[in-house]
Design a protein around this motif. Structure first.
Motif, PDB file in Angstrom:
ATOM      1  N   ARG A   1       0.859  -1.182   0.000  1.00  0.00           N
ATOM      2  CA  ARG A   1       0.000   0.000   0.000  1.00  0.00           C
ATOM      3  C   ARG A   1       0.895   1.231   0.000  1.00  0.00           C
ATOM      4  N   ALA A   2       0.547   2.226  -0.789  1.00  0.00           N
ATOM      5  CA  ALA A   2       1.340   3.450  -0.877  1.00  0.00           C
ATOM      6  C   ALA A   2       0.694   4.534  -0.012  1.00  0.00           C
ATOM      7  N   GLU A   3       1.503   5.123   0.867  1.00  0.00           N
ATOM      8  CA  GLU A   3       1.060   6.246   1.687  1.00  0.00           C
ATOM      9  C   GLU A   3       1.902   7.459   1.336  1.00  0.00           C
ATOM     10  N   LYS A   4       1.272   8.611   1.282  1.00  0.00           N
ATOM     11  CA  LYS A   4       2.031   9.839   1.033  1.00  0.00           C
ATOM     12  C   LYS A   4       2.888  10.141   2.241  1.00  0.00           C
ATOM     13  N   ASN A   5       4.074  10.655   1.973  1.00  0.00           N
ATOM     14  CA  ASN A   5       4.920  11.102   3.073  1.00  0.00           C
ATOM     15  C   ASN A   5       5.297  12.558   2.836  1.00  0.00           C
ATOM     16  N   PRO A   6       5.588  13.314   3.893  1.00  0.00           N
ATOM     17  CA  PRO A   6       5.817  14.757   3.746  1.00  0.00           C
ATOM     18  C   PRO A   6       7.052  15.118   2.921  1.00  0.00           C
ATOM     19  N   ASN A   7       8.046  14.263   2.897  1.00  0.00           N
ATOM     20  CA  ASN A   7       9.286  14.573   2.174  1.00  0.00           C
ATOM     21  C   ASN A   7       9.211  14.221   0.697  1.00  0.00           C
ATOM     22  N   GLY A   8       8.264  13.381   0.306  1.00  0.00           N
ATOM     23  CA  GLY A   8       8.193  12.932  -1.082  1.00  0.00           C
ATOM     24  C   GLY A   8       9.297  11.950  -1.439  1.00  0.00           C
ATOM     25  N   MET A   9       9.917  11.362  -0.419  1.00  0.00           N
ATOM     26  CA  MET A   9      10.995  10.394  -0.637  1.00  0.00           C
ATOM     27  C   MET A   9      10.415   8.980  -0.692  1.00  0.00           C
ATOM     28  N   THR A  10      11.143   8.093  -1.354  1.00  0.00           N
ATOM     29  CA  THR A  10      10.734   6.689  -1.388  1.00  0.00           C
ATOM     30  C   THR A  10      11.142   6.032  -0.076  1.00  0.00           C
ATOM     31  N   MET A  11      10.146   5.435   0.593  1.00  0.00           N
ATOM     32  CA  MET A  11      10.398   4.767   1.868  1.00  0.00           C
ATOM     33  C   MET A  11       9.649   3.437   1.873  1.00  0.00           C
ATOM     34  N   VAL A  12      10.062   2.547   2.774  1.00  0.00           N
ATOM     35  CA  VAL A  12       9.386   1.260   2.915  1.00  0.00           C
ATOM     36  C   VAL A  12       9.195   0.973   4.403  1.00  0.00           C
ATOM     37  N   ARG A  13       8.053   0.367   4.712  1.00  0.00           N
ATOM     38  CA  ARG A  13       7.742  -0.052   6.080  1.00  0.00           C
ATOM     39  C   ARG A  13       7.048  -1.399   5.989  1.00  0.00           C
ATOM     40  N   PHE A  14       7.389  -2.314   6.895  1.00  0.00           N
ATOM     41  CA  PHE A  14       6.839  -3.668   6.866  1.00  0.00           C
ATOM     42  C   PHE A  14       5.939  -3.913   8.060  1.00  0.00           C
ATOM     43  N   VAL A  15       4.850  -4.632   7.817  1.00  0.00           N
ATOM     44  CA  VAL A  15       3.952  -5.104   8.855  1.00  0.00           C
ATOM     45  C   VAL A  15       3.906  -6.624   8.706  1.00  0.00           C
ATOM     46  N   ALA A  16       4.314  -7.339   9.778  1.00  0.00           N
ATOM     47  CA  ALA A  16       4.469  -8.790   9.686  1.00  0.00           C
ATOM     48  C   ALA A  16       3.456  -9.517  10.556  1.00  0.00           C
ATOM     49  N   TYR A  17       2.955 -10.639  10.018  1.00  0.00           N
ATOM     50  CA  TYR A  17       2.014 -11.506  10.711  1.00  0.00           C
ATOM     51  C   TYR A  17       2.462 -12.948  10.553  1.00  0.00           C
ATOM     52  N   HIS A  18       1.999 -13.810  11.458  1.00  0.00           N
ATOM     53  CA  HIS A  18       2.249 -15.237  11.354  1.00  0.00           C
ATOM     54  C   HIS A  18       1.259 -15.817  10.348  1.00  0.00           C
ATOM     55  N   LEU A  19       1.728 -16.646   9.426  1.00  0.00           N
ATOM     56  CA  LEU A  19       0.896 -17.166   8.340  1.00  0.00           C
ATOM     57  C   LEU A  19      -0.265 -18.012   8.857  1.00  0.00           C
ATOM     58  N   ASP A  20      -0.034 -18.891   9.829  1.00  0.00           N
ATOM     59  CA  ASP A  20      -1.084 -19.792  10.304  1.00  0.00           C
ATOM     60  C   ASP A  20      -2.077 -19.120  11.235  1.00  0.00           C
ATOM     61  N   SER A  21      -1.583 -18.360  12.211  1.00  0.00           N
ATOM     62  CA  SER A  21      -2.473 -17.818  13.236  1.00  0.00           C
ATOM     63  C   SER A  21      -2.919 -16.388  12.968  1.00  0.00           C
ATOM     64  N   GLY A  22      -2.184 -15.656  12.160  1.00  0.00           N
ATOM     65  CA  GLY A  22      -2.522 -14.259  11.911  1.00  0.00           C
ATOM     66  C   GLY A  22      -2.042 -13.317  13.001  1.00  0.00           C
ATOM     67  N   ALA A  23      -1.288 -13.833  13.960  1.00  0.00           N
ATOM     68  CA  ALA A  23      -0.773 -13.008  15.047  1.00  0.00           C
ATOM     69  C   ALA A  23       0.331 -12.083  14.539  1.00  0.00           C
ATOM     70  N   ALA A  24       0.377 -10.881  15.107  1.00  0.00           N
ATOM     71  CA  ALA A  24       1.421  -9.925  14.730  1.00  0.00           C
ATOM     72  C   ALA A  24       2.779 -10.422  15.213  1.00  0.00           C
ATOM     73  N   LEU A  25       3.790 -10.255  14.385  1.00  0.00           N
ATOM     74  CA  LEU A  25       5.150 -10.670  14.718  1.00  0.00           C
ATOM     75  C   LEU A  25       6.108  -9.507  14.516  1.00  0.00           C
ATOM     76  N   GLU A  26       7.166  -9.506  15.293  1.00  0.00           N
ATOM     77  CA  GLU A  26       8.259  -8.573  15.048  1.00  0.00           C
ATOM     78  C   GLU A  26       9.259  -9.282  14.158  1.00  0.00           C
TER      79      GLU A  26
END
Length: 172
Positions: A81-106
Protein backbone atom coordinates in the motif's frame (compact mmCIF):
# COMPACT_ATOMS: atom_id res chain seq x y z
CA UNK A 1 -1.83 -77.19 4.00
CA UNK A 2 -1.76 -77.55 0.24
CA UNK A 3 -3.93 -80.70 0.44
CA UNK A 4 -6.55 -78.92 2.55
CA UNK A 5 -6.68 -76.02 0.10
CA UNK A 6 -6.92 -78.44 -2.83
CA UNK A 7 -9.80 -80.37 -1.22
CA UNK A 8 -11.66 -77.11 -0.45
CA UNK A 9 -11.15 -75.95 -4.00
CA UNK A 10 -12.38 -79.25 -5.50
CA UNK A 11 -15.50 -79.27 -3.31
CA UNK A 12 -16.32 -75.64 -4.16
CA UNK A 13 -15.78 -76.23 -7.86
CA UNK A 14 -18.56 -78.81 -8.11
CA UNK A 15 -21.27 -76.11 -8.44
CA UNK A 16 -19.29 -73.44 -10.36
CA UNK A 17 -19.04 -72.41 -14.00
CA UNK A 18 -15.83 -72.99 -15.94
CA UNK A 19 -14.79 -69.30 -15.70
CA UNK A 20 -15.33 -69.37 -11.97
CA UNK A 21 -13.23 -72.54 -11.78
CA UNK A 22 -10.34 -70.83 -13.55
CA UNK A 23 -10.50 -67.82 -11.19
CA UNK A 24 -10.61 -70.02 -8.12
CA UNK A 25 -7.72 -72.24 -9.25
CA UNK A 26 -5.53 -69.21 -10.03
CA UNK A 27 -6.35 -67.75 -6.60
CA UNK A 28 -5.52 -71.04 -4.89
CA UNK A 29 -2.22 -71.31 -6.72
CA UNK A 30 -1.34 -67.73 -5.74
CA UNK A 31 -2.14 -68.49 -2.11
CA UNK A 32 -0.08 -71.68 -2.21
CA UNK A 33 2.94 -69.86 -3.67
CA UNK A 34 2.75 -67.15 -1.02
CA UNK A 35 2.67 -69.78 1.69
CA UNK A 36 5.72 -71.55 0.26
CA UNK A 37 7.62 -68.26 -0.04
CA UNK A 38 7.04 -67.42 3.60
CA UNK A 39 8.31 -70.78 4.82
CA UNK A 40 11.74 -70.26 3.31
CA UNK A 41 14.56 -68.38 5.01
CA UNK A 42 14.22 -65.26 2.84
CA UNK A 43 13.07 -62.10 4.55
CA UNK A 44 11.17 -60.65 1.59
CA UNK A 45 8.72 -62.12 -0.87
CA UNK A 46 10.10 -62.98 -4.31
CA UNK A 47 9.99 -60.07 -6.73
CA UNK A 48 9.62 -57.48 -3.96
CA UNK A 49 11.69 -54.33 -4.24
CA UNK A 50 11.77 -51.62 -1.61
CA UNK A 51 10.51 -48.38 -3.10
CA UNK A 52 12.30 -45.13 -2.33
CA UNK A 53 10.84 -42.83 0.29
CA UNK A 54 7.70 -41.22 -1.05
CA UNK A 55 7.29 -38.52 1.58
CA UNK A 56 10.13 -36.39 2.80
CA UNK A 57 10.22 -33.33 4.96
CA UNK A 58 13.07 -31.41 3.42
CA UNK A 59 14.08 -28.08 4.82
CA UNK A 60 16.17 -25.32 3.37
CA UNK A 61 18.68 -23.34 5.36
CA UNK A 62 17.49 -19.76 4.88
CA UNK A 63 20.21 -17.24 5.58
CA UNK A 64 18.59 -13.81 5.45
CA UNK A 65 21.84 -11.86 5.71
CA UNK A 66 23.55 -13.63 2.79
CA UNK A 67 23.01 -12.75 -0.85
CA UNK A 68 21.08 -15.30 -2.86
CA UNK A 69 17.55 -16.42 -3.57
CA UNK A 70 15.86 -19.36 -1.89
CA UNK A 71 14.82 -22.36 -3.97
CA UNK A 72 11.17 -21.35 -3.53
CA UNK A 73 9.30 -18.41 -2.05
CA UNK A 74 8.40 -18.76 1.60
CA UNK A 75 5.54 -17.02 3.35
CA UNK A 76 3.30 -14.54 1.57
CA UNK A 77 3.75 -10.94 0.50
CA UNK A 78 0.13 -9.85 0.98
CA UNK A 79 -0.06 -6.27 -0.20
CA UNK A 80 1.90 -3.16 -0.90
CA UNK A 81 0.00 0.00 0.00
CA UNK A 82 1.34 3.45 -0.88
CA UNK A 83 1.06 6.25 1.69
CA UNK A 84 2.03 9.84 1.03
CA UNK A 85 4.92 11.10 3.07
CA UNK A 86 5.82 14.76 3.75
CA UNK A 87 9.29 14.57 2.17
CA UNK A 88 8.19 12.93 -1.08
CA UNK A 89 10.99 10.39 -0.64
CA UNK A 90 10.73 6.69 -1.39
CA UNK A 91 10.40 4.77 1.87
CA UNK A 92 9.39 1.26 2.91
CA UNK A 93 7.74 -0.05 6.08
CA UNK A 94 6.84 -3.67 6.87
CA UNK A 95 3.95 -5.10 8.86
CA UNK A 96 4.47 -8.79 9.69
CA UNK A 97 2.01 -11.51 10.71
CA UNK A 98 2.25 -15.24 11.35
CA UNK A 99 0.90 -17.17 8.34
CA UNK A 100 -1.08 -19.79 10.30
CA UNK A 101 -2.47 -17.82 13.24
CA UNK A 102 -2.52 -14.26 11.91
CA UNK A 103 -0.77 -13.01 15.05
CA UNK A 104 1.42 -9.92 14.73
CA UNK A 105 5.15 -10.67 14.72
CA UNK A 106 8.26 -8.57 15.05
CA UNK A 107 10.68 -9.20 12.23
CA UNK A 108 13.74 -7.88 10.47
CA UNK A 109 13.74 -7.53 6.70
CA UNK A 110 16.67 -7.67 4.33
CA UNK A 111 16.14 -6.10 0.91
CA UNK A 112 18.50 -6.88 -1.98
CA UNK A 113 18.17 -4.53 -4.94
CA UNK A 114 17.85 -6.08 -8.37
CA UNK A 115 19.27 -4.45 -11.50
CA UNK A 116 17.56 -4.39 -14.90
CA UNK A 117 19.34 -7.63 -15.89
CA UNK A 118 18.04 -9.51 -12.83
CA UNK A 119 21.33 -9.48 -10.92
CA UNK A 120 21.11 -9.16 -7.16
CA UNK A 121 23.19 -6.61 -5.26
CA UNK A 122 25.53 -8.22 -2.73
CA UNK A 123 24.82 -5.61 -0.06
CA UNK A 124 21.45 -5.76 1.69
CA UNK A 125 19.34 -2.95 3.12
CA UNK A 126 18.20 -3.83 6.64
CA UNK A 127 14.84 -2.62 7.95
CA UNK A 128 14.02 -3.21 11.61
CA UNK A 129 10.51 -3.96 12.85
CA UNK A 130 7.91 -1.55 11.48
CA UNK A 131 10.18 1.49 11.18
CA UNK A 132 10.19 3.26 7.82
CA UNK A 133 13.44 3.08 5.86
CA UNK A 134 14.44 5.47 3.07
CA UNK A 135 15.72 3.84 -0.11
CA UNK A 136 15.49 3.94 -3.90
CA UNK A 137 12.41 2.76 -5.75
CA UNK A 138 12.55 -0.35 -7.88
CA UNK A 139 12.59 -4.11 -7.62
CA UNK A 140 13.98 -5.86 -4.55
CA UNK A 141 14.35 -9.41 -3.33
CA UNK A 142 12.97 -9.63 0.21
CA UNK A 143 14.17 -11.95 2.97
CA UNK A 144 12.35 -11.47 6.26
CA UNK A 145 12.87 -13.37 9.52
CA UNK A 146 10.82 -13.25 12.70
CA UNK A 147 12.69 -12.15 15.81
CA UNK A 148 11.26 -15.11 17.71
CA UNK A 149 11.04 -18.50 16.03
CA UNK A 150 12.06 -19.73 12.61
CA UNK A 151 9.48 -17.96 10.47
CA UNK A 152 10.44 -16.52 7.08
CA UNK A 153 9.11 -14.71 4.05
CA UNK A 154 11.03 -14.49 0.79
CA UNK A 155 10.10 -13.12 -2.62
CA UNK A 156 10.18 -10.19 -5.01
CA UNK A 157 8.86 -6.73 -4.09
CA UNK A 158 8.31 -3.73 -6.39
CA UNK A 159 8.55 -0.39 -4.55
CA UNK A 160 6.87 2.73 -5.93
CA UNK A 161 8.72 6.05 -6.12
CA UNK A 162 8.07 9.07 -3.87
CA UNK A 163 5.76 7.36 -1.34
CA UNK A 164 5.98 5.22 1.77
CA UNK A 165 5.43 1.63 0.62
CA UNK A 166 3.69 -0.29 3.41
CA UNK A 167 4.32 -3.99 2.76
CA UNK A 168 2.23 -6.57 4.62
CA UNK A 169 3.91 -9.97 4.90
CA UNK A 170 2.92 -13.33 6.40
CA UNK A 171 5.85 -15.26 7.81
CA UNK A 172 5.88 -19.03 7.36
Amino acid sequence: MKKVLLCAAVLSLAACKSTDIRNITSSVSDIASIGSATTTNTTTAPGYEHSPVQYANESEDISVHRTGKTSKDYGVIRSIRAEKNPNGMTMVRFVAYHLDSGAALESNQYLYSMDENGWMNKKSILTLDTRAKMLNSGEYYLKAKAKSGDFYTTGMVQLASGVTNVVTIDLQ
